[in-house]
Motif scaffolding. Structure first.
Motif, PDB file in Angstrom:
ATOM      1  N   SER A   1      79.007  99.662  40.377  1.00  0.00           N
ATOM      2  CA  SER A   1      79.388 100.958  40.746  1.00  0.00           C
ATOM      3  C   SER A   1      78.485 101.520  42.129  1.00  0.00           C
ATOM      4  N   VAL A   2      77.895 100.534  42.707  1.00  0.00           N
ATOM      5  CA  VAL A   2      77.299 101.182  43.947  1.00  0.00           C
ATOM      6  C   VAL A   2      77.724 100.340  45.146  1.00  0.00           C
ATOM      7  N   PRO A   3      77.590 101.146  46.321  1.00  0.00           N
ATOM      8  CA  PRO A   3      78.160 100.431  47.654  1.00  0.00           C
ATOM      9  C   PRO A   3      76.893  99.371  48.162  1.00  0.00           C
ATOM     10  N   SER A   4      75.699  99.494  47.667  1.00  0.00           N
ATOM     11  CA  SER A   4      74.765  98.380  48.414  1.00  0.00           C
ATOM     12  C   SER A   4      73.685  98.181  47.561  1.00  0.00           C
ATOM     13  N   SER A   5      72.984  97.025  47.320  1.00  0.00           N
ATOM     14  CA  SER A   5      72.008  96.343  46.414  1.00  0.00           C
ATOM     15  C   SER A   5      71.150  95.587  46.884  1.00  0.00           C
TER      16      SER A   5
ATOM     17  N   VAL B   1      54.920  94.866  41.897  1.00  0.00           N
ATOM     18  CA  VAL B   1      55.745  95.812  42.589  1.00  0.00           C
ATOM     19  C   VAL B   1      55.090  96.810  43.794  1.00  0.00           C
ATOM     20  N   ASP B   2      55.439  96.646  44.828  1.00  0.00           N
ATOM     21  CA  ASP B   2      54.817  97.429  45.913  1.00  0.00           C
ATOM     22  C   ASP B   2      55.766  98.722  45.815  1.00  0.00           C
ATOM     23  N   TRP B   3      55.261  99.868  45.033  1.00  0.00           N
ATOM     24  CA  TRP B   3      56.044 100.983  44.786  1.00  0.00           C
ATOM     25  C   TRP B   3      56.403 101.816  46.128  1.00  0.00           C
ATOM     26  N   THR B   4      55.412 101.757  47.050  1.00  0.00           N
ATOM     27  CA  THR B   4      55.632 102.376  48.157  1.00  0.00           C
ATOM     28  C   THR B   4      56.842 101.746  49.060  1.00  0.00           C
ATOM     29  N   ASP B   5      56.866 100.615  49.022  1.00  0.00           N
ATOM     30  CA  ASP B   5      57.684  99.830  49.980  1.00  0.00           C
ATOM     31  C   ASP B   5      58.879  99.791  49.153  1.00  0.00           C
ATOM     32  N   VAL B   6      59.216  99.620  48.011  1.00  0.00           N
ATOM     33  CA  VAL B   6      60.450  99.820  47.253  1.00  0.00           C
ATOM     34  C   VAL B   6      61.036 101.104  47.207  1.00  0.00           C
ATOM     35  N   ALA B   7      60.241 102.099  47.276  1.00  0.00           N
ATOM     36  CA  ALA B   7      60.689 103.449  47.468  1.00  0.00           C
ATOM     37  C   ALA B   7      61.397 103.524  48.718  1.00  0.00           C
ATOM     38  N   ARG B   8      60.673 103.071  49.807  1.00  0.00           N
ATOM     39  CA  ARG B   8      61.091 103.164  51.268  1.00  0.00           C
ATOM     40  C   ARG B   8      62.502 102.536  51.385  1.00  0.00           C
ATOM     41  N   VAL B   9      62.911 101.487  50.983  1.00  0.00           N
ATOM     42  CA  VAL B   9      64.139 101.130  51.055  1.00  0.00           C
ATOM     43  C   VAL B   9      65.367 101.422  50.357  1.00  0.00           C
ATOM     44  N   ILE B  10      64.714 102.327  49.253  1.00  0.00           N
ATOM     45  CA  ILE B  10      65.844 102.906  48.417  1.00  0.00           C
ATOM     46  C   ILE B  10      66.574 104.042  49.249  1.00  0.00           C
ATOM     47  N   ALA B  11      67.733 104.276  49.199  1.00  0.00           N
ATOM     48  CA  ALA B  11      68.586 105.286  49.697  1.00  0.00           C
ATOM     49  C   ALA B  11      68.328 106.557  48.963  1.00  0.00           C
TER      50      ALA B  11
ATOM     51  N   ALA C   1      71.305 101.554  47.727  1.00  0.00           N
ATOM     52  CA  ALA C   1      71.624 102.499  46.650  1.00  0.00           C
ATOM     53  C   ALA C   1      70.969 102.064  45.402  1.00  0.00           C
ATOM     54  N   LEU C   2      70.764 100.680  45.101  1.00  0.00           N
ATOM     55  CA  LEU C   2      70.150 100.058  43.965  1.00  0.00           C
ATOM     56  C   LEU C   2      69.403  98.912  44.431  1.00  0.00           C
ATOM     57  N   VAL C   3      68.060  99.182  44.008  1.00  0.00           N
ATOM     58  CA  VAL C   3      67.197  98.001  44.262  1.00  0.00           C
ATOM     59  C   VAL C   3      66.807  97.530  42.580  1.00  0.00           C
ATOM     60  N   SER C   4      67.048  96.169  42.386  1.00  0.00           N
ATOM     61  CA  SER C   4      66.614  95.761  40.948  1.00  0.00           C
ATOM     62  C   SER C   4      66.040  94.533  41.068  1.00  0.00           C
ATOM     63  N   SER C   5      65.375  94.070  39.960  1.00  0.00           N
ATOM     64  CA  SER C   5      64.420  92.974  39.760  1.00  0.00           C
ATOM     65  C   SER C   5      64.502  92.624  38.263  1.00  0.00           C
ATOM     66  N   ARG C   6      64.349  91.160  38.042  1.00  0.00           N
ATOM     67  CA  ARG C   6      63.748  90.865  36.565  1.00  0.00           C
ATOM     68  C   ARG C   6      62.712  90.254  36.527  1.00  0.00           C
TER      69      ARG C   6
ATOM     70  N   PRO D   1      78.459  94.512  44.815  1.00  0.00           N
ATOM     71  CA  PRO D   1      78.848  95.534  46.011  1.00  0.00           C
ATOM     72  C   PRO D   1      79.013  95.148  47.200  1.00  0.00           C
ATOM     73  N   PRO D   2      79.773  95.693  48.064  1.00  0.00           N
ATOM     74  CA  PRO D   2      79.958  95.055  49.500  1.00  0.00           C
ATOM     75  C   PRO D   2      78.914  94.552  50.162  1.00  0.00           C
ATOM     76  N   LEU D   3      77.786  95.508  50.120  1.00  0.00           N
ATOM     77  CA  LEU D   3      76.499  95.005  50.773  1.00  0.00           C
ATOM     78  C   LEU D   3      75.575  94.506  49.737  1.00  0.00           C
ATOM     79  N   ALA D   4      75.113  93.392  49.582  1.00  0.00           N
ATOM     80  CA  ALA D   4      74.397  92.788  48.613  1.00  0.00           C
ATOM     81  C   ALA D   4      73.258  91.985  49.154  1.00  0.00           C
ATOM     82  N   ALA D   5      72.226  92.007  48.956  1.00  0.00           N
ATOM     83  CA  ALA D   5      70.917  91.293  49.329  1.00  0.00           C
ATOM     84  C   ALA D   5      69.938  90.774  48.226  1.00  0.00           C
ATOM     85  N   ALA D   6      69.244  89.713  48.427  1.00  0.00           N
ATOM     86  CA  ALA D   6      68.472  89.321  47.551  1.00  0.00           C
ATOM     87  C   ALA D   6      67.333  88.607  48.331  1.00  0.00           C
ATOM     88  N   THR D   7      66.094  88.815  47.992  1.00  0.00           N
ATOM     89  CA  THR D   7      64.744  88.080  48.453  1.00  0.00           C
ATOM     90  C   THR D   7      64.190  87.177  47.230  1.00  0.00           C
ATOM     91  N   GLU D   8      63.403  86.223  47.992  1.00  0.00           N
ATOM     92  CA  GLU D   8      62.938  85.248  47.226  1.00  0.00           C
ATOM     93  C   GLU D   8      61.673  84.529  47.971  1.00  0.00           C
TER      94      GLU D   8
END
Length: 267
Positions: A61-65, A137-147, A127-132, A83-90
């Motif tokens: 349901s989101v355009p980017s994640s 969690v660096d909350w400041t950095d996470v908040a920064r990249v969320i639209a 639009a969506l940042v996820s993690s399992r 989503p049409p734009l999807a990224a992941a980090t490791e």
């Protein structure tokens, strides 16, 4: 690990020698974030919210994640639609290679990151940042990249998770260590970064280890449980646990899991 079962342990596992079980567990691969090696040897209850399914619905349901600490991409890959734009980090190279092989065919950009480093993405990107099960969690950095208007949706490991097993090797842990990752503290961190808490739930879940090999493999894979664990270092303790498993049945521990959703206010 698989869902709990009331079936008896396989007779062949119960009759195998200590040396055989430990050698097998030491030789088995612990790459990626797949726990299927434990099938039939250990079991774990699953949280009632079914995170993979919940995440899959949100991703559709989101355009980017952005999926943080994706491991081998196993959870993200369960989503029927991305989503049409999807990224992941490791950050761990063996997992990075697995994630790339798994997710690139689905159009996901997999980015190598370093623990503690700033995320290599622009402000307000997703639009969506996820993690399992993120390590931290660096909350400041996470908040920064969320639209603006977007969300962080994650399942975190909760406080004192599997500490029955941890303390079987390391002894009683200080209260400050037991409280780490407390959901109230994590919610406070999210709010301090400017996010609004939408959902915060924690559940305590039963785990059973049926043989000593399962314990060895688990501690080799989940390296922060008993830092620096090797079977040789803890041979005497493992022998004690093997005898107990043979005589008294499974070693029982409890994991804690927290579902957290935090939203960035719309401008």
């Amino acid at each position: 690990m698989s869902a709990p079962t009331t079936e008896p342990r396989p007779e062949e596992t119960m009759s195998r020698s200590f040396d055989d079980l430990v050698a097998e567990a030491d030789a088995a691969s612990v790459d990626g974030w797949d726990f299927s090696w434990l099938d039939g040897r250990a079991s774990e209850e699953r949280p009632s919210w079914r995170f993979s399914e919940l995440l899959g619905r949100r991703l559709a349901s989101v355009p980017s994640s952005l999926d943080l600490e994706t491991g081998g991409g196993e959870v993200l890959d369960t989503a029927p639609v991305l989503p049409p734009l999807a990224a992941a980090t490791e950050s761990w190279p063996p997992n990075l290679a697995r994630a790339a092989a798994r997710l690139h065919p689905r159009g996901v950009v997999v980015v190598r990151t370093e623990e503690g480093a700033v995320l290599p993405f622009a402000d307000d990107s997703f639009a969506l940042v996820s993690s399992r099960h993120p390590v931290a969690v660096d909350w400041t950095d996470v908040a920064r990249v969320i639209a603006p208007g977007g969300s962080y949706l994650a399942q975190h490991v909760g406080p004192a998770s599997v500490f029955e097993l941890v303390e079987a090797f390391l002894g009683p842990q200080p209260e400050a260590v037991r409280r780490a990752r407390h959901p109230d503290d994590e919610a406070d961190g999210a709010r301090a970064a400017g996010l609004d808490i939408v959902c915060l739930r924690t559940e305590r879940l039963r785990i059973e280890f049926h043989d000593v090999g399962a314990i060895v493999w688990f501690l080799r894979k989940v390296i922060w449980m008993v830092p620096g664990f090797t079977s040789a270092q803890y041979l005497d303790r493992l022998q004690e646990l093997h005898r107990s498993l043979q005589e008294d049945g499974p070693f029982v521990a409890h994991s804690t899991r927290t579902l957290i959703e935090a939203r960035k206010p719309a401008r």
